[in-house]
Design a protein around this motif. Sequence first.
Motif, PDB file in Angstrom:
ATOM      1  N   TRP A  15       0.829  -1.205   0.000  1.00 57.94           N
ATOM      2  CA  TRP A  15       0.000   0.000   0.000  1.00 57.94           C
ATOM      3  C   TRP A  15       0.867   1.260   0.000  1.00 57.94           C
ATOM      4  CZ3 TRP A  15      -5.327   0.940   0.128  1.00 57.94           C
ATOM      5  CH2 TRP A  15      -5.729   2.219   0.532  1.00 57.94           C
ATOM      6  N   PHE A  16       1.813   1.333   0.947  1.00 56.23           N
ATOM      7  CA  PHE A  16       2.647   2.532   1.042  1.00 56.23           C
ATOM      8  C   PHE A  16       3.623   2.642  -0.122  1.00 56.23           C
ATOM      9  CE2 PHE A  16       1.233   2.210   5.519  1.00 56.23           C
ATOM     10  CZ  PHE A  16       0.547   3.408   5.554  1.00 56.23           C
ATOM     11  N   GLY A  17       4.066   1.516  -0.655  1.00 52.81           N
ATOM     12  CA  GLY A  17       4.904   1.551  -1.846  1.00 52.81           C
ATOM     13  C   GLY A  17       4.170   2.160  -3.035  1.00 52.81           C
ATOM     14  N   ILE A  18       2.918   1.768  -3.209  1.00 57.12           N
ATOM     15  CA  ILE A  18       2.101   2.345  -4.289  1.00 57.12           C
ATOM     16  C   ILE A  18       1.799   3.814  -3.990  1.00 57.12           C
ATOM     17  CG2 ILE A  18      -0.163   2.261  -5.414  1.00 57.12           C
ATOM     18  CD1 ILE A  18      -0.062  -0.818  -5.002  1.00 57.12           C
ATOM     19  N   LEU A  19       1.487   4.122  -2.744  1.00 57.34           N
ATOM     20  CA  LEU A  19       1.181   5.500  -2.360  1.00 57.34           C
ATOM     21  C   LEU A  19       2.360   6.435  -2.663  1.00 57.34           C
ATOM     22  CD1 LEU A  19      -1.190   7.042  -1.048  1.00 57.34           C
ATOM     23  CD2 LEU A  19      -0.028   6.724   1.140  1.00 57.34           C
ATOM     24  N   ASP A  20       3.573   5.940  -2.537  1.00 55.48           N
ATOM     25  CA  ASP A  20       4.768   6.743  -2.803  1.00 55.48           C
ATOM     26  C   ASP A  20       5.117   6.829  -4.289  1.00 55.48           C
ATOM     27  OD1 ASP A  20       5.018   7.144  -0.095  1.00 55.48           O
ATOM     28  OD2 ASP A  20       6.634   5.689   0.179  1.00 55.48           O
ATOM     29  N   SER A  21       4.404   6.098  -5.119  1.00 59.36           N
ATOM     30  CA  SER A  21       4.712   6.065  -6.549  1.00 59.36           C
ATOM     31  C   SER A  21       4.028   7.218  -7.296  1.00 59.36           C
ATOM     32  CB  SER A  21       4.259   4.730  -7.155  1.00 59.36           C
ATOM     33  OG  SER A  21       2.856   4.704  -7.314  1.00 59.36           O
ATOM     34  N   ALA A  22       4.368   7.351  -8.548  1.00 56.95           N
ATOM     35  CA  ALA A  22       3.752   8.381  -9.395  1.00 56.95           C
ATOM     36  C   ALA A  22       2.308   8.026  -9.750  1.00 56.95           C
ATOM     37  CB  ALA A  22       4.578   8.560 -10.667  1.00 56.95           C
ATOM     38  N   ASP A  23       1.902   6.795  -9.480  1.00 55.43           N
ATOM     39  CA  ASP A  23       0.565   6.315  -9.822  1.00 55.43           C
ATOM     40  C   ASP A  23      -0.172   5.846  -8.567  1.00 55.43           C
ATOM     41  OD1 ASP A  23      -1.573   5.602 -11.422  1.00 55.43           O
ATOM     42  OD2 ASP A  23      -0.680   3.716 -12.085  1.00 55.43           O
ATOM     43  N   ALA A  24      -0.253   6.715  -7.557  1.00 55.40           N
ATOM     44  CA  ALA A  24      -0.837   6.349  -6.265  1.00 55.40           C
ATOM     45  C   ALA A  24      -2.301   5.934  -6.358  1.00 55.40           C
ATOM     46  CB  ALA A  24      -0.686   7.504  -5.282  1.00 55.40           C
TER      47      ALA A  24
END
Length: 126
Positions: A15-24
């Motif tokens: 979840w937090f890995g995706i949240l930190d991405s350009a495509d949250a």
Amino acid sequence: MSAPAASAAPFLTTWFGILDSADADRILDLISDDFSFSILFSTGGDTGTDFHGGRAEMEGYLAQREVGTRTHHLLTGSTVGRDELYLGEVRRAGVPEATFVASARLDEEGRVRRLMIGRSPAVLFT
């Protein structure tokens, strides 16, 4: 202190890995139909903002975030059944800014049903 195992809280780590991405916005694919959440967000002092609700409110939360400025880092995590607990640190440009705790309850398909996050710069664990 050594880095915690990523499997300690695998869903929230993702979840937090995706949240930190350009495509949250991809985190919306990880929520259940009956999803509800609360994120209590403090930047210090006596004020804080409570973002809460369901899918539509999560979309609103995502829209107001500063993209690419903060990253989330696991300090310790645990999983018991369908519940995950996550103690983490928010960093801005690599510098610790705040501590946060997150708890999630997953459904049988592994999507999040309930999510609660609290964040404060008042106490740092590092």
